[in-house]
Enzyme design. Structure first.
Site, PDB file in Angstrom:
ATOM      1  N   HIS A 306     -18.873   8.761   4.371  1.00  0.00           N
ATOM      2  CA  HIS A 306     -19.051   7.242   4.488  1.00  0.00           C
ATOM      3  C   HIS A 306     -19.494   6.744   5.800  1.00  0.00           C
ATOM      4  CE1 HIS A 306     -18.001   2.815   4.278  1.00  0.00           C
ATOM      5  NE2 HIS A 306     -18.414   3.013   2.848  1.00  0.00           N
ATOM      6  N   ASP A 363     -17.586   6.164  -4.601  1.00  0.00           N
ATOM      7  CA  ASP A 363     -18.570   6.383  -5.605  1.00  0.00           C
ATOM      8  C   ASP A 363     -18.210   7.570  -6.498  1.00  0.00           C
ATOM      9  OD1 ASP A 363     -20.304   4.183  -4.978  1.00  0.00           O
ATOM     10  OD2 ASP A 363     -20.775   5.329  -3.202  1.00  0.00           O
TER      11      ASP A 363
HETATM   12  C1  MLT Z   1     -19.529  -0.597  -0.055  1.00  0.00           C
HETATM   13  O1  MLT Z   1     -18.416  -0.785  -0.742  1.00  0.00           O
HETATM   14  O2  MLT Z   1     -20.128  -1.372   0.074  1.00  0.00           O
HETATM   15  C2  MLT Z   1     -19.915   0.720   0.313  1.00  0.00           C
HETATM   16  O3  MLT Z   1     -18.727   1.776   0.556  1.00  0.00           O
HETATM   17  C3  MLT Z   1     -21.019   0.923   1.431  1.00  0.00           C
HETATM   18  C4  MLT Z   1     -20.542   0.273   2.923  1.00  0.00           C
HETATM   19  O4  MLT Z   1     -19.455  -0.049   2.954  1.00  0.00           O
HETATM   20  O5  MLT Z   1     -21.455   0.815   3.875  1.00  0.00           O
END
Ligand code: MLT
Length: 427
Positions: A306, A363
């Site tokens: 992430h 995800d």
């Molecule tokens: C999100 O929940 O939007 C994703 O984990 C992506 C992010 O935070 O960059």
């Protein structure tokens, strides 16, 4: 005395104020950098750039902390309803019983979508991806609910209610059409999540009863996705909205941004990857090796790592546990859950993944739950969008209330310098 940051450039010194958030995040305020020094900053992907001050969501990527308006994601996922969380994000506090009743009743009353929207929907090819359809139809809502020219009335709350009420209805259309089944109208005696499930799964030919296990699982998933500070789609919503574009167009742009496989579209990619591994005999170590040699194999492990979490994604922990619970309560035996766990286990003990801080993100397990709930793969990112909607709305509203200027980044130009025009016959 407040801290300042000193910068020396071209032999001259400049001083910039620093600031600190309520959770002690520190920043240099460089709002006047270009005016003072003639320089801009270059930060591709904005990894070091705070685009705004926000009081909505706090995230500590090193510690794996996520909080909405000061409440931990663990607490909210265990104790709150999705609409309570939506209210919290949008209006800043958990609702009282009375506030919640008013909010929920208004949403209930606005679930029906203008029949003319169906005509627009009918123009899409049957196999259109539901995210493209959703983004287009949310944008089309601006034509059905325009603010009256010159009106002084603040209609933001009405638009917020319409979006929350109607987006799940619209989202179910693509699913039903893909199956060749008739579309269901909302039933306003049902709560938010059961209403969505009923539109998705009920058929005119038989009774459908919403399984509370399914509704509860969805409640948790939507809460976990509800906001994530300045991620790509949220930044898009704020940027589009900063031009004073209406809330429908801004959120439609957010849906498009979410669709990409590097953002919300990753949940679809994960399940497709797990299916491929299963079809290839389920040898997890083979795929771990392929991921390690991505340059030659071209294989990419979706659902790992992430941009901001450096140790673990707190949402993934909750989702992994939920996946176990939901599948066992529903009596679903999905071999891809075992493959997913095997992949996680292998990756967490492999130096390559550990040193690169690659561990499962939100995800990775969400698709397995969606599948167990009967939601098809091409609807996974739509589910993410339904969950993220309150966050987008909250961020759009905050951006407007803070009267943020239009977003307009600079660039470092690297193209040709001034040259003379050559007529076409001489080129
Ligand atoms: C999100 O929940 O939007 C994703 O984990 C992506 C992010 O935070 O960059």
């Amino acid at each position: 005395m407040a801290n300042t940051a000193e910068l020396t450039v071209d032999g001259k010194s400049y001083s910039f104020p620093t600031l600190e958030g309520t959770e002690h995040e520190k920043a240099f305020d460089i709002s006047n950098l270009r005016d003072q020094t003639g320089y801009v900053t270059l930060d591709r992907g904005y990894k070091n750039t705070g685009a705004t001050k926000s009081a909505i969501t706090f995230l500590d990527g090193e510690q794996g902390i996520l909080q909405y308006r000061g409440y931990s994601i663990e607490d909210l996922a265990a104790k709150a309803s999705f609409l309570e969380v939506a209210y919290l994000l949008i209006y800043g506090e958990l609702p009282t019983q009375e506030q919640f009743a008013t909010f929920e009743t208004s949403i209930r009353r606005h679930t029906l979508v203008n029949e003319d929207m169906r005509k627009i929907f009918d123009g899409f090819p049957v196999n259109a991806h539901p995210m493209g359809v959703l983004s287009s139809l949310v944008s089309a809502m601006s034509a059905f609910y325009p603010d009256l020219e010159g009106s002084k009335e603040d209609t933001t709350d009405q638009h917020i209610i319409r979006l929350l009420a109607k987006m799940p209805t619209i989202a179910t259309w693509s699913y039903k059409r893909g199956l060749g089944h008739p579309m269901n109208y909302p039933k306003n005696n049902l709560d938010y999540i059961p209403n969505f499930l009923n539109m998705m799964f009920s058929l005119p030919v038989e009774d459908y009863k919403v399984d509370p296990v399914v509704a509860e699982a969805l409640n948790v998933l939507l809460i976990l996705h509800a906001d994530h500070e300045q991620n790509c789609s949220t930044s898009t919503v704020r940027l589009v909205g900063s031009s004073q574009a209406n809330i429908y167009s801004s959120i439609s742009a957010g849906i498009s941004a979410l669709w990409g496989p590097l953002h919300g579209g990753a949940n679809q990619e994960v399940i497709e990857m797990l299916e491929d591994i299963k079809a290839d005999g389920g040898d997890v170590s083979k795929y771990v090796d392929m991921a390690k040699n991505a340059k030659t194999t071209g294989f990419r492990l979706f659902g790992f790592g992430h941009r901001v979490y450096k140790n673990f994604d707190p949402r993934a922990r909750i989702i992994k546990k939920a996946a176990d619970d939901v599948l066992s309560k529903l009596g679903v035996n999905d071999p891809v859950l075992e493959i997913a766990k095997g992949l996680e286990e292998a990756a967490l003990h492999d130096d390559y993944f550990v040193s690169r801080k690659l561990y499962p993100n939100v995800d990775f397990y969400s698709g397995i739950i969606y599948r167990a709930l009967g939601i098809p793969t091409n609807m996974f990112t739509v589910m993410f969008a339904i969950g993220r909607l309150p966050g987008w709305i909250a961020q759009w509203k905050e951006m407007r209330e803070q009267k943020e200027p239009i977003g307009r980044p600079r660039q470092i130009y690297t193209g040709a310098t001034l040259r003379e025009f050559v007529p076409i016959e001489k080129r």
